[in-house]
Structures are given as structure tokens and as C-alpha cells.
Design a protein around this motif. Structure first.
Motif, PDB file in Angstrom:
ATOM      1  N   THR A  70       0.825  -1.213   0.000  1.00 30.98           N
ATOM      2  CA  THR A  70       0.000   0.000   0.000  1.00 30.98           C
ATOM      3  C   THR A  70       0.855   1.257   0.000  1.00 30.98           C
ATOM      4  O   THR A  70       0.648   2.166  -0.823  1.00 30.98           O
ATOM      5  CB  THR A  70      -0.933   0.014   1.225  1.00 30.98           C
ATOM      6  N   HIS A  71       1.820   1.325   0.915  1.00 30.30           N
ATOM      7  CA  HIS A  71       2.552   2.566   1.135  1.00 30.30           C
ATOM      8  C   HIS A  71       3.786   2.748   0.252  1.00 30.30           C
ATOM      9  O   HIS A  71       4.140   3.886  -0.080  1.00 30.30           O
ATOM     10  CB  HIS A  71       2.975   2.665   2.602  1.00 30.30           C
ATOM     11  N   ILE A  72       4.456   1.650  -0.122  1.00 31.16           N
ATOM     12  CA  ILE A  72       5.669   1.772  -0.935  1.00 31.16           C
ATOM     13  C   ILE A  72       5.371   1.575  -2.422  1.00 31.16           C
ATOM     14  O   ILE A  72       5.808   2.369  -3.265  1.00 31.16           O
ATOM     15  CB  ILE A  72       6.737   0.742  -0.488  1.00 31.16           C
ATOM     16  N   LEU A  73       4.606   0.525  -2.762  1.00 26.00           N
ATOM     17  CA  LEU A  73       4.307   0.240  -4.173  1.00 26.00           C
ATOM     18  C   LEU A  73       3.029   0.904  -4.664  1.00 26.00           C
ATOM     19  O   LEU A  73       2.784   0.958  -5.872  1.00 26.00           O
ATOM     20  CB  LEU A  73       4.201  -1.277  -4.375  1.00 26.00           C
ATOM     21  N   HIS A  74       2.195   1.397  -3.718  1.00 22.92           N
ATOM     22  CA  HIS A  74       0.936   2.071  -4.067  1.00 22.92           C
ATOM     23  C   HIS A  74       0.035   1.206  -4.948  1.00 22.92           C
ATOM     24  O   HIS A  74      -0.559   1.690  -5.917  1.00 22.92           O
ATOM     25  CB  HIS A  74       1.221   3.417  -4.753  1.00 22.92           C
ATOM     26  N   LEU A  75      -0.052  -0.089  -4.610  1.00 21.40           N
ATOM     27  CA  LEU A  75      -0.995  -0.962  -5.304  1.00 21.40           C
ATOM     28  C   LEU A  75      -2.405  -0.683  -4.796  1.00 21.40           C
ATOM     29  O   LEU A  75      -2.605  -0.330  -3.626  1.00 21.40           O
ATOM     30  CB  LEU A  75      -0.639  -2.433  -5.061  1.00 21.40           C
ATOM     31  N   SER A  76      -3.379  -0.837  -5.666  1.00 20.48           N
ATOM     32  CA  SER A  76      -4.764  -0.562  -5.272  1.00 20.48           C
ATOM     33  C   SER A  76      -5.269  -1.639  -4.312  1.00 20.48           C
ATOM     34  O   SER A  76      -4.752  -2.764  -4.273  1.00 20.48           O
ATOM     35  CB  SER A  76      -5.659  -0.511  -6.518  1.00 20.48           C
ATOM     36  N   SER A  77      -6.284  -1.283  -3.546  1.00 22.15           N
ATOM     37  CA  SER A  77      -6.850  -2.238  -2.585  1.00 22.15           C
ATOM     38  C   SER A  77      -7.457  -3.438  -3.298  1.00 22.15           C
ATOM     39  O   SER A  77      -7.462  -4.558  -2.762  1.00 22.15           O
ATOM     40  CB  SER A  77      -7.915  -1.534  -1.727  1.00 22.15           C
ATOM     41  N   ASP A  78      -7.957  -3.229  -4.539  1.00 19.78           N
ATOM     42  CA  ASP A  78      -8.534  -4.346  -5.299  1.00 19.78           C
ATOM     43  C   ASP A  78      -7.458  -5.369  -5.672  1.00 19.78           C
ATOM     44  O   ASP A  78      -7.679  -6.583  -5.579  1.00 19.78           O
ATOM     45  CB  ASP A  78      -9.209  -3.817  -6.566  1.00 19.78           C
ATOM     46  N   VAL A  79      -6.283  -4.871  -6.096  1.00 19.39           N
ATOM     47  CA  VAL A  79      -5.179  -5.755  -6.470  1.00 19.39           C
ATOM     48  C   VAL A  79      -4.679  -6.516  -5.243  1.00 19.39           C
ATOM     49  O   VAL A  79      -4.417  -7.730  -5.306  1.00 19.39           O
ATOM     50  CB  VAL A  79      -4.022  -4.959  -7.116  1.00 19.39           C
ATOM     51  N   ILE A  80      -4.559  -5.807  -4.124  1.00 17.56           N
ATOM     52  CA  ILE A  80      -4.089  -6.441  -2.889  1.00 17.56           C
ATOM     53  C   ILE A  80      -5.078  -7.504  -2.432  1.00 17.56           C
ATOM     54  O   ILE A  80      -4.689  -8.597  -1.992  1.00 17.56           O
ATOM     55  CB  ILE A  80      -3.871  -5.385  -1.788  1.00 17.56           C
ATOM     56  N   GLN A  81      -6.372  -7.217  -2.544  1.00 13.67           N
ATOM     57  CA  GLN A  81      -7.394  -8.192  -2.146  1.00 13.67           C
ATOM     58  C   GLN A  81      -7.353  -9.409  -3.064  1.00 13.67           C
ATOM     59  O   GLN A  81      -7.522 -10.557  -2.614  1.00 13.67           O
ATOM     60  CB  GLN A  81      -8.785  -7.547  -2.189  1.00 13.67           C
TER      61      GLN A  81
END
Length: 355
Positions: free
Chosen positions: A117-128
């Protein structure tokens, strides 16, 4: 609780992200971030140093009030508040610098646990989507670290192919290792698995630097113990409790948080030494005494004065400084003595008021 971590971690995450974009090193980003935060806190530390000096200057008067109203807590509290208002001292002014490091710590926990989230700034959808692939239904705090570990493991690219090559490449290029330590690993978990070194160094260093910071601070500013009175014993106890607390913190959170904690203590130790040279506690205490005395003397006092208007006596109130009030009282006493003993009246001088 996760919401609190997120609220505090979001602004800190942007700062670390900006640093990471420049140096492309997770470990060095944490170090530079810690240095920046400690520099930002310097004005608050100076304010706390001055606040301690003011409390030390007021301590004798506070001790008198505590003794005088020992059996009347309500009156004692009223007199203490009156004293603090009279000399412009706010006992809460030194609390903020003590609270800031703990507020930042909560934010740091969120940042270190959530590098996607904080370093790569991936979206919450991708992380989920990645979380669904690993089937992580356990601790939500460790979810992103688990994703990184599995993506970077052998065969990770194939397992997470649904995320897309760009996302996989970003995660695989995120190196959490620094000086031989995986900053995403939790020391206690590693120790339980029989992996003692090198993560065991983090809690040890955290305890040592925590103790040194408090020990040096009390040695260089013994008057803070004197000003604390009965609380001085509590401060000594804290010198031993805080290292234990620091060891526990660094054992149970990822090494990135522990590294921040250690670096923060190390910088804090240097800060204590530097501040005590530039803002010497003894000198600050004397300046605080002089300032409070000047404020006391400049304080206005209402006096009643009888004047005659058209043959009638009128009582008039006016404001005078404490110094002028003392001058008038001494002058009245001298006039009374001069009349009583037939002596010559001598005007009151500033030197008389100092005696």
C-alpha cells in the motif's frame, strides 16, 4: 484498531514513498525517514526542556503549598492552579513531546506491515486479489508481508499470474532485506522457529539504547529529578521499565518497526547530549526564575486611594504594579515611623525594594 493504524500510517506512508522513489532502498528509506521525523520533533524537545526548567523554578513554591494544604486536597489543587496561572506555567506543555513518538510508532507499524500500500501504491482491489490467491484468513496485519514472501518465492510468478506481469515485477523488485536482515520478519516468530541470529540484535539494541537515553538524560539534568520530587522515584523505575517495553515491542513487530525504534533512540541519545549543551538545564532554570520574578513584579494590584473632590472625600480604585505597591507600603510604614519617633522621613529607593 486497524483504522487508527491506517489514519496515522497514511501520511507517514507518503513520506517514505517519496524517499523510496529517490534512493530505491527500503532500509535506507526507513533510516532517512526516522532522521527527518526526529529533526521535526526538535522544537518540541526544546519546549519540553524549557517546560522542565520552569517546573523546577516553581518547585519550592509548589512544595510549600503541598505542605500547607496537605490535609485539604481541594484547596491544595486550587492554590497550585492559581500559582501556575500567576507564573504562566502549563503543566501539560511538556506532554506532547512525550506522546509524539508513540503516535508515530503506531503509524510506522501500519507502514511496515503494508509495503504494498505505502511503498508500491498498489490498489486495494489488487491487494485483495492477491490475498484471495494465498487464502490468507489469519492476521490481516501480516497479509501483505505474506503476499510479498510468496510472490518472491520460487514459482511465485506462476501462482500470482492473475495479478499481471507489471504487478508481479513490482513486488519481486521490492527488497525488504537490509544489512542481512529481512525488515518484514518478526523477531519473536523467527526465534520460535530456532532462527536466533541476526534478528535477536534488534530487541537487544532497542533495550540498550532505551536505557542509555534515559540514563544520560537524568545524569545530564539531575534537577529534573529534584523538580519531580516524589515522582523522581517513578522516573528511576521508568528507566528500567522502558527498556523492557522496547525489547517487547521490537520482538513482536516486523524488524522494520524495530529498526525505526532503535534509530529513534540512538538519535534521541545524541539529541539529549546536544540540547543539554545548547539549552543547559541549570541556565534555563535560572532564566525561568528571573522571568517569573519579573512577571510577578509587573503584576497589577488594585489599590484604593482617597481623594477630595469639591470638599468631599472620594475613594478611587487604580491599578499599580507589584513593585509600585511594595514601594507605597514601605513608604507608608516609614512615614508612620517618622511621625511616631520624630525622625526624618527618607524616600524609598529601588535598592530598598531589593533588600
Amino acid at each position: 484498531m486497524n483504522l487508527i493504524y491506517t489514519i496515522l500510517g497514511t501520511p507517514l506512508g507518503w513520506i517514505i514513498w517519496a524517499i523510496y522513489q529517490v534512493i530505491h532502498s527500503y532500509g535506507w528509506s526507513l533510516i532517512i525517514f526516522t532522521i527527518i521525523l526526529r529533526l521535526v520533533q526538535v522544537p518540541f524537545a526544546i519546549k519540553q526542556q524549557k517546560s522542565s526548567a520552569r517546573m523546577g523554578a516553581l518547585q519550592p513554591k509548589m512544595a510549600e503549598i503541598n505542605k500547607k494544604y496537605a490535609n485539604n486536597p481541594q484547596k491544595r489543587q486550587e492554590e497550585l492552579m492559581k500559582l501556575q496561572q500567576e507564573y504562566g506555567y502549563n503543566p501539560m506543555s511538556g506532554c506532547l513531546p512525550m506522546a509524539i513518538p508513540f503516535i508515530i510508532l503506531f503509524g510506522m507499524i501500519d507502514v511496515v506491515y503494508k509495503p504494498l500500500t505505502h511503498i508500491l501504491h498498489l490498489s486495494s482491489d489488487v491487494i485483495q486479489q492477491a490475498a484471495d490467491i494465498i487464502g490468507n484468513t489469519g492476521n490481516m496485519m501480516t497479509q501483505q508481508l505474506s503476499i510479498i514472501s510468496q510472490v518472491q518465492a520460487s514459482g511465485g510468478a506462476e501462482k500470482f499470474a492473475a495479478l499481471g506481469p507489471d504487478v508481479i515485477e513490482k513486488i519481486q523488485n521490492l527488497d525488504l532485506n537490509f544489512l542481512g536482515i529481512n525488515l518484514g520478519s518478526v523477531p519473536l516468530e523467527q526465534i520460535q522457529q530456532g532462527i536466533i541470529f541476526p534478528l535477536i540484535l534488534l530487541p537487544v539494541l532497542a533495550g540498550v539504547f532505551s536505557f542509555l537515553q534515559m540514563f544520560v538524560s537524568m545524569k545530564m539534568n539531575p534537577m529534573s529529578m529534584e523538580a519531580a520530587g516524589g515522582a523522581g522515584c517513578s522516573m528511576k523505575v521508568m528507566m528500567y521499565i522502558m527498556p523492557i517495553f522496547s525489547i517487547w515491542i521490537t520482538c513482536t513487530v516486523p524488524a522494520g518497526v524495530g529498526s525505526y525504534w532503535i534509530i529513534s533512540y540512538l538519535i534521541g541519545l545524541v539529541q539529549v547530549i546536544v540540547l543539554n549543551n545548547f539549552y543547559n538545564p541549570k541556565r534555563l532554570r535560572e532564566e525561568a526564575k528571573a522571568e517569573m520574578e519579573a512577571k510577578r513584579k509587573s503584576k497589577k494590584t488594585t489599590i484604593k486611594e482617597e481623594i477630595k473632590i469639591d470638599g468631599e472625600t472620594v475613594v478611587k480604585e487604580k491599578q499599580v504594579s507589584q513593585k509600585e505597591w511594595n514601594r507605597q507600603r514601605l513608604a507608608a510604614a516609614r512615614k508612620a515611623d517618622a511621625e511616631k519617633y520624630g525622625e526624618e522621613y527618607i524616600d524609598v529607593t529601588d535598592d530598598d525594594l531589593l533588600s
